[in-house]
Design a protein around this motif. Sequence first.
Motif, PDB file in Angstrom:
ATOM      1  N   GLU A  65     -14.940  14.837 -27.109  1.00 25.40           N
ATOM      2  CA  GLU A  65     -14.346  16.000 -27.762  1.00 25.40           C
ATOM      3  C   GLU A  65     -15.063  17.270 -27.298  1.00 25.40           C
ATOM      4  O   GLU A  65     -15.816  17.896 -28.039  1.00 25.40           O
ATOM      5  CB  GLU A  65     -14.406  15.832 -29.275  1.00 25.40           C
ATOM      6  N   GLU A  77     -14.077  20.204 -26.751  1.00 27.53           N
ATOM      7  CA  GLU A  77     -13.782  21.441 -27.487  1.00 27.53           C
ATOM      8  C   GLU A  77     -14.713  21.624 -28.685  1.00 27.53           C
ATOM      9  O   GLU A  77     -14.993  22.760 -29.103  1.00 27.53           O
ATOM     10  CB  GLU A  77     -12.320  21.459 -27.950  1.00 27.53           C
ATOM     11  N   ASN A  78     -15.207  20.527 -29.235  1.00 26.37           N
ATOM     12  CA  ASN A  78     -16.119  20.623 -30.380  1.00 26.37           C
ATOM     13  C   ASN A  78     -17.560  20.900 -29.957  1.00 26.37           C
ATOM     14  O   ASN A  78     -18.414  21.133 -30.813  1.00 26.37           O
ATOM     15  CB  ASN A  78     -16.080  19.317 -31.190  1.00 26.37           C
ATOM     16  N   LYS A  79     -17.827  20.850 -28.657  1.00 26.03           N
ATOM     17  CA  LYS A  79     -19.184  21.088 -28.157  1.00 26.03           C
ATOM     18  C   LYS A  79     -19.290  22.415 -27.398  1.00 26.03           C
ATOM     19  O   LYS A  79     -20.306  22.689 -26.766  1.00 26.03           O
ATOM     20  CB  LYS A  79     -19.622  19.934 -27.254  1.00 26.03           C
ATOM     21  N   LYS A  80     -18.239  23.229 -27.467  1.00 18.81           N
ATOM     22  CA  LYS A  80     -18.279  24.511 -26.760  1.00 18.81           C
ATOM     23  C   LYS A  80     -19.390  25.402 -27.314  1.00 18.81           C
ATOM     24  O   LYS A  80     -20.085  26.084 -26.562  1.00 18.81           O
ATOM     25  CB  LYS A  80     -16.934  25.221 -26.862  1.00 18.81           C
ATOM     26  N   ASN A 140     -22.202  24.489 -28.592  1.00 15.63           N
ATOM     27  CA  ASN A 140     -23.477  23.989 -28.070  1.00 15.63           C
ATOM     28  C   ASN A 140     -23.687  24.452 -26.632  1.00 15.63           C
ATOM     29  O   ASN A 140     -24.788  24.876 -26.253  1.00 15.63           O
ATOM     30  CB  ASN A 140     -23.498  22.466 -28.125  1.00 15.63           C
ATOM     31  N   THR A 176     -11.947  13.612 -19.596  1.00  8.01           N
ATOM     32  CA  THR A 176     -12.317  14.926 -20.132  1.00  8.01           C
ATOM     33  C   THR A 176     -12.340  16.006 -19.050  1.00  8.01           C
ATOM     34  O   THR A 176     -12.737  17.145 -19.309  1.00  8.01           O
ATOM     35  CB  THR A 176     -13.706  14.874 -20.792  1.00  8.01           C
ATOM     36  N   LYS A 196     -10.543  19.359 -19.857  1.00  4.99           N
ATOM     37  CA  LYS A 196     -11.251  20.116 -20.882  1.00  4.99           C
ATOM     38  C   LYS A 196     -12.511  20.759 -20.313  1.00  4.99           C
ATOM     39  O   LYS A 196     -12.878  21.884 -20.683  1.00  4.99           O
ATOM     40  CB  LYS A 196     -11.614  19.204 -22.055  1.00  4.99           C
ATOM     41  N   ASP A 205     -23.466   9.914 -30.714  1.00  5.51           N
ATOM     42  CA  ASP A 205     -22.424   9.817 -31.722  1.00  5.51           C
ATOM     43  C   ASP A 205     -21.294   8.927 -31.201  1.00  5.51           C
ATOM     44  O   ASP A 205     -21.266   8.548 -30.030  1.00  5.51           O
ATOM     45  CB  ASP A 205     -21.884  11.211 -32.067  1.00  5.51           C
ATOM     46  N   ASP A 219     -18.385   9.580 -30.375  1.00  2.70           N
ATOM     47  CA  ASP A 219     -17.607  10.171 -29.282  1.00  2.70           C
ATOM     48  C   ASP A 219     -18.427  10.324 -28.004  1.00  2.70           C
ATOM     49  O   ASP A 219     -18.036  11.049 -27.090  1.00  2.70           O
ATOM     50  CB  ASP A 219     -17.018  11.515 -29.699  1.00  2.70           C
ATOM     51  N   SER A 236     -21.358  11.725 -27.608  1.00  9.77           N
ATOM     52  CA  SER A 236     -22.019  13.033 -27.491  1.00  9.77           C
ATOM     53  C   SER A 236     -23.297  13.059 -28.318  1.00  9.77           C
ATOM     54  O   SER A 236     -23.530  12.200 -29.179  1.00  9.77           O
ATOM     55  CB  SER A 236     -21.089  14.152 -27.988  1.00  9.77           C
ATOM     56  N   ASN A 250     -27.561  22.859 -31.400  1.00  5.74           N
ATOM     57  CA  ASN A 250     -26.997  23.474 -32.608  1.00  5.74           C
ATOM     58  C   ASN A 250     -27.915  24.555 -33.152  1.00  5.74           C
ATOM     59  O   ASN A 250     -27.486  25.404 -33.933  1.00  5.74           O
ATOM     60  CB  ASN A 250     -26.785  22.426 -33.713  1.00  5.74           C
TER      61      ASN A 250
END
Length: 210
Positions: free
Chosen positions: A63, A65-68, A70, A98, A101, A142, A144, A146, A177
Amino acid sequence: MKKTFVLIVLFILPIVAYLFFASGVNNFGKLAVLTENIPELTFDNNSIKFGQKITVLGFLGNEVENKKGNAFNLNQKIYKRFHEFNDFQFVMVLPYGTEEKVNELKEELSILADVSKWKFVFTDAQTIKTLFANLGTDTRLDDDLSTPYVFIIDKDRNLRGRSDDEEEGTKYGFNTNSVADLNNKMEDDVKIILAEYRLALKKNNSNRSK
């Protein structure tokens, strides 16, 4: 008095600053070697290697897009400050599928900095899990594939970090983060490892000239 003050500012303070930073590198020594001989990146005939590079290694997962956030934190706080050093690279490992992305992410990062030393490599899930396990850290991937943590790998393929961190004890990686973690710890540790190699290079050049 004014002349004396100006002389102090122009001549004395720079010397004091130099001695402070020079002694800092010597006193803190090298970053601890936490895991030795991490296997080289060999999958998919990949031309990106750990050997002979100082690498910041990360895992962005499925994913992207959820790590942009970071990636942007890392880009602004670490990459932009150090990417012009030779033999320095950022390697992000991701699962197949991926690629599109990642292209979007690279375009967004390129607005903020030259992204030539951001390297993205793709492989299967099991290879990612094996690579991460070989780091020998106290963190985990995790679901996913990541993690918010990134890791410093030296030119000899050793994981470098802190063995006596005041908060974590053994510090294997840096949390993207946390801007504070990047600013207060990772930036210092990157400076130390770059200084370590610069000093080694100067020593080698000095020995050759004798």
